[in-house]
Design a protein around this motif. Sequence first.
Motif, mmCIF file in Angstrom:
data_model
loop_
_atom_site.group_PDB
_atom_site.id
_atom_site.type_symbol
_atom_site.label_atom_id
_atom_site.label_comp_id
_atom_site.label_asym_id
_atom_site.label_seq_id
_atom_site.Cartn_x
_atom_site.Cartn_y
_atom_site.Cartn_z
ATOM 1 N N UNK A 119 25.846 53.045 75.636
ATOM 2 C CA UNK A 119 24.998 53.041 74.458
ATOM 3 C C UNK A 119 23.554 53.154 74.917
ATOM 4 N N UNK A 120 22.827 54.092 74.349
ATOM 5 C CA UNK A 120 21.442 54.331 74.730
ATOM 6 C C UNK A 120 20.557 54.145 73.512
ATOM 7 N N UNK A 158 22.571 55.863 70.584
ATOM 8 C CA UNK A 158 23.563 56.916 70.721
ATOM 9 C C UNK A 158 24.676 56.457 71.654
ATOM 10 N N UNK A 159 25.891 56.646 71.224
ATOM 11 C CA UNK A 159 27.048 56.276 72.037
ATOM 12 C C UNK A 159 27.570 57.506 72.768
ATOM 13 N N UNK A 160 27.707 57.369 74.063
ATOM 14 C CA UNK A 160 28.301 58.422 74.884
ATOM 15 C C UNK A 160 29.681 57.961 75.322
ATOM 16 N N UNK A 165 28.074 59.887 66.449
ATOM 17 C CA UNK A 165 28.216 58.597 67.142
ATOM 18 C C UNK A 165 26.859 57.929 67.361
ATOM 19 N N UNK A 166 26.057 57.926 66.317
ATOM 20 C CA UNK A 166 24.742 57.324 66.413
ATOM 21 C C UNK A 166 24.561 56.214 65.386
ATOM 22 N N UNK A 204 27.172 47.116 74.744
ATOM 23 C CA UNK A 204 25.775 46.858 74.410
ATOM 24 C C UNK A 204 24.871 47.944 74.982
ATOM 25 N N UNK A 205 23.842 48.285 74.223
ATOM 26 C CA UNK A 205 22.798 49.153 74.732
ATOM 27 C C UNK A 205 21.819 48.348 75.575
#
Length: 121
Positions: free
Chosen positions: A3-4, A22-24, A77-78, A111-112
């Motif tokens: 997560x960024x 944003x989830x990668x 996915x944001x 968690x980001x």
Amino acid sequence: VQLQASGGGLVQAGGSLRISCAASITTSFFTINVMGWYRRAPGKERELVAEITSGSRTSYADSAKGRFTISRDNTKNTLNLQMDDLKPEDTAVYFCKANIWTSTYGSQDYWGQGTQVTVSS
């Protein structure tokens, strides 16, 4: 899974800021369940700010009601948090969190890295 978070910064009281996460995800099969924003102010414990389910049902901390709006884009996915009428007491590091099921790891919380929001008076 990563997560960024992004979009933090310095803003004057009464101003607005939008932060995003944003989830990668590299696995082929996954489901993103509840996503949320937390914050940790200096000298305080981390607290929940807002949450949103996969069906876009939202809930807010009392301190955020009427001023913050959480949203998500399931196609990208944001996760977003629109913060209006910011107050100095909103100053904190904001973290995104997501409960994600993947075919590899099952259901886990991720968690980001956190993004700093500073509100000047």
